[in-house]
Design an enzyme around this catalytic site. Structure first.
Site, PDB file in Angstrom:
ATOM      1  N   LYS A 195       0.838  -1.212   0.000  1.00  0.00           N
ATOM      2  CA  LYS A 195       0.000   0.000   0.000  1.00  0.00           C
ATOM      3  C   LYS A 195       0.872   1.261   0.000  1.00  0.00           C
ATOM      4  CE  LYS A 195      -1.971  -1.101   3.938  1.00  0.00           C
ATOM      5  NZ  LYS A 195      -1.223  -2.345   4.235  1.00  0.00           N
TER       6      LYS A 195
ATOM      7  N   ARG B 181      12.133  -6.389   5.154  1.00  0.00           N
ATOM      8  CA  ARG B 181      12.228  -4.940   5.391  1.00  0.00           C
ATOM      9  C   ARG B 181      12.871  -4.657   6.751  1.00  0.00           C
ATOM     10  NH1 ARG B 181       6.842  -1.461   5.437  1.00  0.00           N
ATOM     11  NH2 ARG B 181       6.393  -2.949   7.104  1.00  0.00           N
TER      12      ARG B 181
HETATM   13  P1  AP5 Z   1       1.084   0.812   8.781  1.00  0.00           P
HETATM   14  O1  AP5 Z   1       2.288   1.632   8.658  1.00  0.00           O
HETATM   15  O2  AP5 Z   1      -0.162   1.208   8.080  1.00  0.00           O
HETATM   16  O3  AP5 Z   1       1.529  -0.670   8.436  1.00  0.00           O
HETATM   17  P2  AP5 Z   1       0.792  -1.872   7.693  1.00  0.00           P
HETATM   18  O4  AP5 Z   1      -0.627  -1.741   7.306  1.00  0.00           O
HETATM   19  O5  AP5 Z   1       1.114  -3.036   8.563  1.00  0.00           O
HETATM   20  O6  AP5 Z   1       1.454  -1.799   6.348  1.00  0.00           O
HETATM   21  P3  AP5 Z   1       2.933  -1.947   5.937  1.00  0.00           P
HETATM   22  O7  AP5 Z   1       3.606  -0.622   5.915  1.00  0.00           O
HETATM   23  O8  AP5 Z   1       3.640  -3.016   6.714  1.00  0.00           O
HETATM   24  O9  AP5 Z   1       2.698  -2.532   4.496  1.00  0.00           O
HETATM   25  P4  AP5 Z   1       2.236  -1.850   3.128  1.00  0.00           P
HETATM   26  O10 AP5 Z   1       1.041  -2.551   2.604  1.00  0.00           O
HETATM   27  O11 AP5 Z   1       2.158  -0.361   3.249  1.00  0.00           O
HETATM   28  O12 AP5 Z   1       3.451  -2.284   2.251  1.00  0.00           O
HETATM   29  P5  AP5 Z   1       4.786  -1.471   1.896  1.00  0.00           P
HETATM   30  O13 AP5 Z   1       4.558  -0.682   0.673  1.00  0.00           O
HETATM   31  O14 AP5 Z   1       5.287  -0.792   3.119  1.00  0.00           O
HETATM   32  O15 AP5 Z   1       0.674   0.647  10.332  1.00  0.00           O
HETATM   33  C1  AP5 Z   1       1.638   0.344  11.318  1.00  0.00           C
HETATM   34  C2  AP5 Z   1       0.982   0.423  12.687  1.00  0.00           C
HETATM   35  O16 AP5 Z   1       0.506   1.764  12.931  1.00  0.00           O
HETATM   36  C3  AP5 Z   1      -0.262  -0.460  12.871  1.00  0.00           C
HETATM   37  O17 AP5 Z   1       0.079  -1.784  13.238  1.00  0.00           O
HETATM   38  C4  AP5 Z   1      -1.006   0.305  13.975  1.00  0.00           C
HETATM   39  O18 AP5 Z   1      -0.449   0.067  15.226  1.00  0.00           O
HETATM   40  C5  AP5 Z   1      -0.745   1.756  13.607  1.00  0.00           C
HETATM   41  N1  AP5 Z   1      -1.773   2.329  12.718  1.00  0.00           N
HETATM   42  C6  AP5 Z   1      -1.595   2.783  11.450  1.00  0.00           C
HETATM   43  N2  AP5 Z   1      -2.749   3.253  10.948  1.00  0.00           N
HETATM   44  C7  AP5 Z   1      -3.681   3.075  11.922  1.00  0.00           C
HETATM   45  C8  AP5 Z   1      -5.073   3.338  11.995  1.00  0.00           C
HETATM   46  N3  AP5 Z   1      -5.752   3.880  10.954  1.00  0.00           N
HETATM   47  N4  AP5 Z   1      -5.727   3.043  13.144  1.00  0.00           N
HETATM   48  C9  AP5 Z   1      -5.075   2.517  14.204  1.00  0.00           C
HETATM   49  N5  AP5 Z   1      -3.758   2.213  14.186  1.00  0.00           N
HETATM   50  C10 AP5 Z   1      -3.063   2.506  13.050  1.00  0.00           C
HETATM   51  O19 AP5 Z   1       5.731  -2.697   1.490  1.00  0.00           O
HETATM   52  C11 AP5 Z   1       6.188  -3.628   2.449  1.00  0.00           C
HETATM   53  C12 AP5 Z   1       7.560  -4.145   2.011  1.00  0.00           C
HETATM   54  O20 AP5 Z   1       7.431  -4.825   0.769  1.00  0.00           O
HETATM   55  C13 AP5 Z   1       8.578  -3.008   1.762  1.00  0.00           C
HETATM   56  O21 AP5 Z   1       9.848  -3.460   2.145  1.00  0.00           O
HETATM   57  C14 AP5 Z   1       8.509  -2.799   0.238  1.00  0.00           C
HETATM   58  O22 AP5 Z   1       9.699  -2.297  -0.295  1.00  0.00           O
HETATM   59  C15 AP5 Z   1       8.214  -4.216  -0.250  1.00  0.00           C
HETATM   60  N6  AP5 Z   1       7.450  -4.242  -1.493  1.00  0.00           N
HETATM   61  C16 AP5 Z   1       6.408  -3.431  -1.858  1.00  0.00           C
HETATM   62  N7  AP5 Z   1       5.943  -3.783  -3.085  1.00  0.00           N
HETATM   63  C17 AP5 Z   1       6.702  -4.833  -3.496  1.00  0.00           C
HETATM   64  C18 AP5 Z   1       6.702  -5.645  -4.680  1.00  0.00           C
HETATM   65  N8  AP5 Z   1       5.847  -5.444  -5.660  1.00  0.00           N
HETATM   66  N9  AP5 Z   1       7.589  -6.650  -4.770  1.00  0.00           N
HETATM   67  C19 AP5 Z   1       8.482  -6.883  -3.750  1.00  0.00           C
HETATM   68  N10 AP5 Z   1       8.546  -6.136  -2.610  1.00  0.00           N
HETATM   69  C20 AP5 Z   1       7.658  -5.141  -2.479  1.00  0.00           C
END
Ligand code: AP5
Length: 186
Positions: free
Chosen positions: A15, A131
């Site tokens: 995302k 990551r």
């Molecule tokens: P948040 O930061 O929103 O984390 P998440 O939803 O767990 O999402 P991620 O950042 O882990 O994943 P993503 O889908 O964004 O993927 P990304 O692009 O980073 O939330 C963290 C915490 O904050 C929550 O647990 C909670 O405590 C709190 N929080 C946040 N919002 C909240 C809310 N609304 N209410 C309450 N609490 C809240 O990619 C992940 C990895 O994969 C990266 O290393 C990236 O380089 C890699 N990657 C991406 N795309 C590809 C691809 N196509 N191929 C290979 N690798 C890839």
């Protein structure tokens, strides 16, 4: 082009990666509640201190705290003349989605598209372990996935019922996934 967008999907679906790219290319405000909360933690603010332990466990921080952040940013943008936005990681449960609907009604704005990014758990876990963010260890990742299933996944039927949801396979290269998302924006 649709320019009021919401990205939904499990942790590690990409995302943040896709939101940053799309927002940069189309001049949209990228509003990631995770990034904003991490900035508060790094700055050591009262809000960050409240959020830090909850985030480290992979639980959701309080709705009130997150809503205050989102309200501030969207109001600020409207005062500055409006424009498109991309919400990433918010809303995270049905009560946040209801609060967002009320806020958008106040601002006289509407969500135009909800993009659901779908990917197998095994790939998500591998991506996140690679990551190594503070909340990217296997125990916390599994808890984040469980929290997603219990609290966030109900938003799939919520937004499908509103006629706003489109799904995208989130496997393959960043460019390939971006092209799938772009195709939904026309
Ligand atoms: P948040 O930061 O929103 O984390 P998440 O939803 O767990 O999402 P991620 O950042 O882990 O994943 P993503 O889908 O964004 O993927 P990304 O692009 O980073 O939330 C963290 C915490 O904050 C929550 O647990 C909670 O405590 C709190 N929080 C946040 N919002 C909240 C809310 N609304 N209410 C309450 N609490 C809240 O990619 C992940 C990895 O994969 C990266 O290393 C990236 O380089 C890699 N990657 C991406 N795309 C590809 C691809 N196509 N191929 C290979 N690798 C890839």
């Amino acid at each position: 082009m649709k320019k009021r967008l919401l990205f939904l999907g499990p942790p590690g679906a990409g995302k943040g990666t896709q939101a940053q790219k799309l927002a940069g290319e189309h001049g949209l405000l990228h509003l990631s509640t995770g990034d904003l909360l991490r900035a508060e933690v790094s700055a050591g603010t009262a809000l960050g201190q409240e959020a830090e332990a909850v985030m480290a466990r992979g639980e959701l921080v309080s709705d009130a705290l997150v809503l205050a952040i989102v309200r501030g940013r969207l109001e600020q943008q409207q005062t500055a003349g409006g424009g498109g936005w991309l919400l990433d990681g918010f809303p995270r449960n049905v009560s946040q989605a209801d609060a967002l609907a009320a806020l958008l009604e106040e601002l006289n704005q509407q969500i135009e598209l909800v993009v659901l990014m779908e990917l197998d758990d095994a790939v998500l876990i591998q991506r996140l372990l690679g990551r190594g963010r503070a909340d990217d260890n296997e125990t916390v990742i599994r808890n984040r996935l469980q929290v997603y299933r219990d609290q966030t996944a109900p938003l799939i039927s919520y937004y499908r019922a509103a006629g706003l949801l489109q799904s995208v396979e989130a496997d393959g290269s960043v460019e390939a996934i971006a092209a799938r998302i772009e195709a939904l924006l026309a």
